[in-house]
Enzyme design. Structure first.
Site, PDB file in Angstrom:
ATOM      1  N   ASN A  12       0.833  -1.199   0.000  1.00 30.85           N
ATOM      2  CA  ASN A  12       0.000   0.000   0.000  1.00 30.85           C
ATOM      3  C   ASN A  12       0.868   1.250   0.000  1.00 30.85           C
ATOM      4  OD1 ASN A  12      -0.523   1.986   2.466  1.00 30.85           O
ATOM      5  ND2 ASN A  12       0.195   0.027   3.324  1.00 30.85           N
ATOM      6  N   THR A  19       4.472   8.799   3.593  1.00 30.07           N
ATOM      7  CA  THR A  19       4.446  10.248   3.742  1.00 30.07           C
ATOM      8  C   THR A  19       5.881  10.738   3.677  1.00 30.07           C
ATOM      9  OG1 THR A  19       2.432  10.270   5.080  1.00 30.07           O
ATOM     10  CG2 THR A  19       3.892  12.167   5.287  1.00 30.07           C
ATOM     11  N   SER A  55       5.424   5.169   8.856  1.00 31.44           N
ATOM     12  CA  SER A  55       4.855   4.853   7.543  1.00 31.44           C
ATOM     13  C   SER A  55       5.830   5.284   6.453  1.00 31.44           C
ATOM     14  CB  SER A  55       3.517   5.578   7.351  1.00 31.44           C
ATOM     15  OG  SER A  55       3.094   5.473   6.005  1.00 31.44           O
ATOM     16  N   LYS A 112       5.005   3.672  17.217  1.00 30.85           N
ATOM     17  CA  LYS A 112       5.014   2.619  16.203  1.00 30.85           C
ATOM     18  C   LYS A 112       6.279   2.738  15.365  1.00 30.85           C
ATOM     19  CE  LYS A 112       2.022   0.287  12.861  1.00 30.85           C
ATOM     20  NZ  LYS A 112       0.644   0.217  12.333  1.00 30.85           N
TER      21      LYS A 112
END
Length: 333
Positions: A116, A184, A181, A212
């Site tokens: 993703n 970004t 992530s 995280k």
């Protein structure tokens, strides 16, 4: 093979001509529309009582829904009915944003994996806060994953996270700070120890804050980050996010390996376990760990628990194997 795998999954994988994001939105819509009597029947089948406590929160069982599945909390009442002992919504940002260009979600079926590059598409922290206020408690603990808005410069990241935190912490049993992530630009630089220290220093309050981390960090980098977590009051660690690596893919999925984005699912199983083990060992068990990454069967979850995880979360495993996996993992404890 379960009923989900033989009958439900093939139908869902055909939705939208095989477009994974269209199937995702279709499924969320159907789950959001489930009437209360149906949810009660589902709960009777899938809910499992295996209580565990972590960072001051009591969980009815240790299996959670990972962030990314229900970013805007549109189907929250359905997840406990499917057996989840806690739910993490988001990742949400201070500013509403559309995310990256489509297509941005890809199934790698033979590898039981997903790539993703969603880019934190969400309706914004204010909209989520209003939904949570109107909905009220969902019967299991709720985590909220916070990310940085794409339009916000890195130098203003702390204030951006703080805006979301102020809006959402009244409704959360814990807050997850997503600095890992890959989708970004520049976000993973916030895993630097000074940046994490600034974030944890700002997000202080009664609501537990977890960090995280990415599976792609070196052990020395993880060790530095953990030192900051311990010294600045982090309640725990979520290990791990998706990976930029492409090892372990089946031959049929190699053409998809060139797609940009984070990889989740079976190829991440061992990498996530190693990170969980390192975090547990490095902190001498002082930081509770939510283990996530590549849990495709009960044995995968057992290995994460054995490595030091207190709780686990499902994402790709749930997509490929459905609610029976949730129940199986919960009942294995």
């Amino acid at each position: 093979m379960t009923l989900f795998e033989s009958a439900v999954r093939p139908v869902l994988f055909r939705v939208g001509g095989g477009d994974a994001e269209k199937a995702h939105e279709f499924t969320l819509g159907r789950l959001a529309g489930l009437p209360a009597p149906v949810r009660s029947l589902m709960r009777a089948r899938y809910a499992t009582d295996r209580p565990v406590e972590a960072f001051g929160v009591r969980f009815p069982n240790p299996v959670g829904l990972a962030a990314g599945m229900d970013k805007n909390g549109v189907a929250l009442p359905a997840w406990p009915a499917l057996g989840f002992g806690f739910v993490e919504v988001g990742t949400v940002t201070a500013h509403a944003q559309p995310g990256n260009d489509k297509p941005r979600l890809f199934r790698l079926r033979d590898s039981e994996a997903i790539i993703n590059r969603m880019g934190f598409n969400n309706a914004g922290a204010a909209a989520l806060a209003e939904r949570l206020r109107a909905l009220g408690p969902i019967g299991v603990p709720l985590g909220v994953s916070l990310g940085k808005s794409k339009v916000t410069p890195l130098g203003e990241a702390v204030e951006d996270y703080l805006t979301s935190y102020r809006l959402l912490h009244p409704y959360a049993d814990y807050i997850a700070v997503n600095v890992s992530s890959p989708n970004t630009p520049g976000l993973r630089t916030l895993q630097d120890k000074d940046a994490v220290a600034d974030l944890l220093g700002a997000l202080r309050g009664e609501t537990p804050v977890l960090v995280k981390i990415a599976p792609d960090l070196t052990e020395p980098a993880i060790a530095e980050l953990l030192e900051v977590c311990l010294s600045h009051g982090a309640a725990g660690v979520i290990a791990t996010n998706t990976t930029l690596a492409r090892e372990g893919l089946a031959a049929a999925d190699q053409p998809r390996a060139t797609e940009a984005g984070g990889l989740s699912g079976a190829p991440l199983t061992e990498k996530a376990r190693k990170v969980v083990h390192f975090v547990h060992t490095e902190t001498d068990g002082k930081l509770p760990i939510i283990g996530v990454g590549g849990i495709m069967c009960t044995d995968d979850a057992t290995r994460l628990f054995d490595a030091g995880a207190t709780l686990v979360q499902l994402y790709s495993g749930f997509i490929y194997h459905g609610p029976s996996l949730v129940r199986g993992v919960a009942r294995s404890r």
